[in-house]
Design a protein around this motif. Sequence first.
Motif, short mmCIF file in Angstrom:
data_model
loop_
_atom_site.label_atom_id
_atom_site.label_comp_id
_atom_site.label_asym_id
_atom_site.label_seq_id
_atom_site.Cartn_x
_atom_site.Cartn_y
_atom_site.Cartn_z
N THR A 110 7.59 1.28 0.69
CA THR A 110 8.00 0.78 -0.62
C THR A 110 8.39 -0.69 -0.54
O THR A 110 8.05 -1.50 -1.39
CB THR A 110 9.18 1.60 -1.15
OG1 THR A 110 8.81 2.98 -1.23
CG2 THR A 110 9.60 1.13 -2.54
N SER A 156 6.70 -4.11 -2.07
CA SER A 156 7.52 -5.09 -2.76
C SER A 156 7.31 -6.48 -2.19
O SER A 156 7.29 -7.48 -2.93
CB SER A 156 8.99 -4.69 -2.68
OG SER A 156 9.80 -5.58 -3.41
N ASN A 187 4.17 -7.65 -3.52
CA ASN A 187 4.39 -7.86 -4.95
C ASN A 187 5.00 -9.25 -5.18
O ASN A 187 4.52 -10.02 -6.02
CB ASN A 187 5.33 -6.76 -5.47
CG ASN A 187 5.38 -6.70 -6.99
OD1 ASN A 187 4.98 -7.61 -7.69
ND2 ASN A 187 5.92 -5.61 -7.50
N TYR A 201 11.95 -1.24 -9.32
CA TYR A 201 10.76 -0.85 -8.59
C TYR A 201 11.08 0.05 -7.40
O TYR A 201 10.22 0.80 -6.94
CB TYR A 201 10.03 -2.08 -8.07
CG TYR A 201 9.17 -2.78 -9.07
CD1 TYR A 201 8.28 -2.09 -9.87
CD2 TYR A 201 9.24 -4.17 -9.21
CE1 TYR A 201 7.47 -2.74 -10.78
CE2 TYR A 201 8.43 -4.84 -10.13
CZ TYR A 201 7.55 -4.12 -10.90
OH TYR A 201 6.77 -4.76 -11.81
N ILE A 246 1.94 0.24 -11.86
CA ILE A 246 3.26 0.82 -11.98
C ILE A 246 3.27 2.30 -11.61
O ILE A 246 4.25 2.82 -11.09
CB ILE A 246 3.80 0.61 -13.42
CG1 ILE A 246 5.31 0.56 -13.43
CG2 ILE A 246 3.32 1.69 -14.37
CD1 ILE A 246 5.89 0.17 -14.78
N ILE A 285 3.55 2.35 -7.81
CA ILE A 285 4.86 1.96 -7.31
C ILE A 285 5.89 3.06 -7.54
O ILE A 285 6.72 3.36 -6.68
CB ILE A 285 5.33 0.66 -8.00
CG1 ILE A 285 4.40 -0.49 -7.64
CG2 ILE A 285 6.75 0.31 -7.59
CD1 ILE A 285 4.71 -1.77 -8.37
N TYR A 341 12.28 6.14 -14.52
CA TYR A 341 11.39 5.01 -14.24
C TYR A 341 10.62 4.61 -15.48
O TYR A 341 10.45 3.43 -15.79
CB TYR A 341 10.45 5.43 -13.11
CG TYR A 341 9.65 4.32 -12.49
CD1 TYR A 341 10.24 3.40 -11.65
CD2 TYR A 341 8.28 4.22 -12.73
CE1 TYR A 341 9.50 2.40 -11.06
CE2 TYR A 341 7.53 3.22 -12.15
CZ TYR A 341 8.16 2.32 -11.31
OH TYR A 341 7.41 1.31 -10.74
#
Length: 550
Positions: free
Chosen positions: A335, A339, A342, A47, A290, A293, A93
């Motif tokens: 980021t 996370s 997340n 990620y 996704i 991210i 990715y």
Amino acid sequence: MTAITEGITDGGTGLLDRERIVAKPGFNRWLVPPAALAIHLCIGMAYGFSVFWLPLTSVIPGEATDACKSMGLMTALFTTECNWRIADLGWIYTLFFVLLGCSAAVWGGWLERVGPRKAGFVSALCWSGGISVAAVGVMTHQLWLMWLGAGVIGGVGLGLGYISPVSTLIKWFPDRRGMATGMAIMGFGGGAMVGSPLAQKLMEHFRTDTTVGVWETFLAMAVIYLVFMMGGAFGYRIPPAGWQPEGWTPPAKTRKAMITEHHVHLKNAHKTMSFWMIWIVLCMNVSAGIGVIGAASPMLQEIFAGNLIGLPGVAFADLDADQKLQIAAIAAGFTSLLSLFNIMGRFFWASISDKLGRKNTYYIFFLLGIALYASAPTFAYSGNQIIFVAAFCIILSMYGGGFATVPAYLADIFGTQFVGAIHGRLLTAWATAGILGPVVVNYIRQYQVDRGLSGADAYAATIYVLCGMLVVGLIANAFVRPLADKWFMSPEEVASLQAKSASDEAKIRHGSFGIDKGRFDLPALAAWAVVGIPVLWGAWFTLVKTAALF
């Protein structure tokens, strides 16, 4: 299954054999979640790979030539003369999650036969080895090697590592199924929270006048991840067949909650409509999340640019090299913040689903997600970075929650006997989303940039498309239904399967087998500290770096 039977009867004693990891009396089940987290925190760095994109676009100094600006994807794969573009790098990715879904589907049944330790061992070799191959790709400026290493080999490691603890923890925590799946994969969501700042610091350490420090960072992280993942793989234990927590009795069957007491065979699960409706639910939820991210770091930098460092109104293209480095560090914090939400969302929403039910939980994900996605462009145009960041933090909590809730959703509908393998096949939805999400974000963004748009204008159309994906997921969730009796195995079939995988002691004893609900004794605390300290460090870094956002 034949291999398991042979292993039990011929006394197989290999360190990776399934029969070697059947828990003995006195084992503490709370030692298993840290083993799962050790693996998932490492592979979860997938990620955070967006922190490498901008440094990798400036490996070769100087202005890009016209030939470099107009080169095709095939040229980018082999060129040593031109810098890579974010759209070219973004395919790594995509490969991560395509190979994750495919490998989980192909080897999910194998994992059920050989057990989580062997799967975790192979995952460690693939993930760390793949990153090492990618380092060679950076050193030689060969994008195809990065695709092969990180994307393909690493992607296989992602798939095996991702599903290795799911079935195991569901069986260890039948009394808290949603919480168990949250613990099983919350580390995957937190991998970037730890890995992104680690990568940023390593790149700063290795950066010189002749290197951006990426390949050196890849090698260093490959070694660190190999050690942690091997520790997690050898920490796995499985409960004896028939084990249940002491003093716990299965709840009465509740039609409303759609929790079955029976089991569907792996060969039949994909023949049901509910499987494919859940497949669409996961695919749409993942495609929307996704895509965000994968572009989180450049998206924040390009939308808010100078605002992030006290230069309101200054566009990204007008910043100098030092200023871009400053906002790159802030974007790495963004980021990591995503996370953090997340990982928290995986545990929070999965645990809440034990109370609300899986279907109702997904209704919340889609309805609230649609509202937030639809509002995001407005937040961006207003220049209000606090509301913009907050909206995406909530979105990412539900994105993570969707991943953590879906194994319990499957266990409710299909039973637990083959839930790991069924989950592996369902992850083909993730593979599909790995193409849809990043491609939508990267290529619609590139199209808008080519039209001369920048900042929020370059991302607005993309966000509306992602919003539409959530609408499709909402409709699919409404069609998930309990299964008809014809799909379930007979009690005799289930007993036969469980007997083949039971330890000798489990065949004699019944109930808890001397294994209680578990407690936080000294070994458990030590195991949790090993994974908890990096998580706390990542959370601290996240809070410090993202202070600039507020």
